[in-house]
Design a protein around this motif. Structure first.
Motif, PDB file in Angstrom:
ATOM      1  N   ASN A   1      44.394  47.692  41.322  1.00 38.48           N
ATOM      2  CA  ASN A   1      44.250  46.554  39.640  1.00 38.48           C
ATOM      3  C   ASN A   1      42.097  46.259  39.843  1.00 38.48           C
ATOM      4  OD1 ASN A   1      44.491  45.135  37.548  1.00 38.48           O
ATOM      5  ND2 ASN A   1      43.623  43.196  38.577  1.00 38.48           N
ATOM      6  N   PHE A   2      41.846  47.352  39.109  1.00 34.54           N
ATOM      7  CA  PHE A   2      40.356  47.805  38.639  1.00 34.54           C
ATOM      8  C   PHE A   2      40.300  46.792  36.645  1.00 34.54           C
ATOM      9  CE2 PHE A   2      36.055  49.353  39.655  1.00 34.54           C
ATOM     10  CZ  PHE A   2      35.475  48.716  39.392  1.00 34.54           C
ATOM     11  N   TYR A   3      40.362  46.223  36.468  1.00 32.09           N
ATOM     12  CA  TYR A   3      40.989  46.439  35.294  1.00 32.09           C
ATOM     13  C   TYR A   3      40.130  46.643  34.152  1.00 32.09           C
ATOM     14  CZ  TYR A   3      38.700  41.366  36.089  1.00 32.09           C
ATOM     15  OH  TYR A   3      38.301  40.026  36.655  1.00 32.09           O
ATOM     16  N   ARG A   4      38.585  45.818  35.153  1.00 34.79           N
ATOM     17  CA  ARG A   4      37.264  46.107  33.531  1.00 34.79           C
ATOM     18  C   ARG A   4      36.922  47.042  34.304  1.00 34.79           C
ATOM     19  NH1 ARG A   4      33.467  41.179  34.814  1.00 34.79           N
ATOM     20  NH2 ARG A   4      33.647  41.594  37.232  1.00 34.79           N
ATOM     21  N   LEU A   5      37.195  48.649  34.650  1.00 33.46           N
ATOM     22  CA  LEU A   5      36.277  49.532  34.887  1.00 33.46           C
ATOM     23  C   LEU A   5      36.391  50.374  33.287  1.00 33.46           C
ATOM     24  CD1 LEU A   5      36.018  51.913  36.947  1.00 33.46           C
ATOM     25  CD2 LEU A   5      37.844  52.844  36.471  1.00 33.46           C
ATOM     26  N   ALA A   6      37.452  50.196  33.319  1.00 37.41           N
ATOM     27  CA  ALA A   6      36.475  51.005  31.223  1.00 37.41           C
ATOM     28  C   ALA A   6      36.040  50.187  29.860  1.00 37.41           C
ATOM     29  CB  ALA A   6      37.619  51.216  30.336  1.00 37.41           C
TER      30      ALA A   6
END
Length: 255
Positions: free
Chosen positions: A59-64
């Protein structure tokens, strides 16, 4: 953070990026390649292409978002196209370690509480901000290039980045006539986030405000479920979001 389940995010682990082997820094394909199938549930088991699907995910929710790199996003130009080497490196590391699925946020709303995303994915007039979407497109394309599938929620249960409250504020609070609103508000302590009272009159919250204990009126998220005005606005956003084409590999977000 909890996320709204069901139809509000894309089918679990759909590969919405470019197919493996398609370079995201090359010219767009002359014709779209066949999209990988969505992961389905059969007899309580995840399956992909008729076979059991087991995976390790992250869960790398802020990657974008620029916030994933403290706002210092490196952009490079290859063959006339913007690339994001930091994002490619993250995807490469995931693939090398055997990850198959990555969860990203498909939402980042202008002016949402608890966050300041620059540029956002969604403007206050509910239109898509293409400057922000560009980095999301790239992230999804890079995931596909590295053989990763994507889970992409489209709204947050909590208020950060783009919670249900934001949709209520931008639609019911701003666009509906007074007779259509019938809105409830929470009187919330800013420091502790403790809800002191539910009310139909936001001025009640002002009466509770003290210099040492500021209180703000926050519209309740329940209208996201109950108001046709809010529901229709969000459904229209989902249609627009999913039907648009990722410009890097000419695929819609539907897969």
């Amino acid at each position: 953070m909890r996320m709204l389940l069901g139809t509000l995010f894309l089918c679990l682990t759909a590969n919405m990026g470019c197919d493996s082997g398609t370079r995201v820094d090359s010219a767009p394909l002359d014709a779209p390649r066949a999209a990988q199938s969505f992961v389905q549930v059969t007899n309580g088991q995840f399956q992909a292409d008729g076979k059991p699907f087991y995976f390790v995910g992250s869960n790398f929710y802020r990657l974008a978002m620029a916030e994933a790199f403290q706002g210092n996003v490196i952009k490079e130009f290859k063959n006339g196209r913007v690339t994001f080497p930091q994002i490619d490196k993250v995807m490469e590391n995931y693939a090398t370690e055997g990850f198959k699925v990555i969860r990203l946020w498909g939402f980042a709303c202008d002016g949402s509480k608890g966050s300041s995303v620059t540029p956002p994915f969604i403007n206050k007039d509910l239109s898509l901000n293409m400057d922000g979407i560009q980095q999301l497109d790239y992230t999804i394309a890079s995931a596909g290039q590295h053989g990763l599938r994507v889970i992409l929620p489209l709204v947050n249960f909590e208020h950060e980045y783009c919670g249900m409250e934001w949709w209520v504020e931008q639609t019911l609070a701003k666009q509906a006539s007074p007779s259509q609103r019938n809105m409830t508000w929470s009187c919330v302590e800013k420091r502790s986030h403790h809800v002191l009272k539910l009310t139909y009159n936001p001025s009640d919250c002002q009466a509770m405000n003290r210099p040492d204990n500021p209180v703000e009126a926050v519209v309740t998220k329940e209208h996201f479920y109950s108001s046709d005005i809010v529901k229709n606005a969000f459904k229209n956003h989902v249609r627009n979001f999913l039907s648009r084409t990722n410009r890097l590999c000419r695929k819609t977000f539907k897969g």
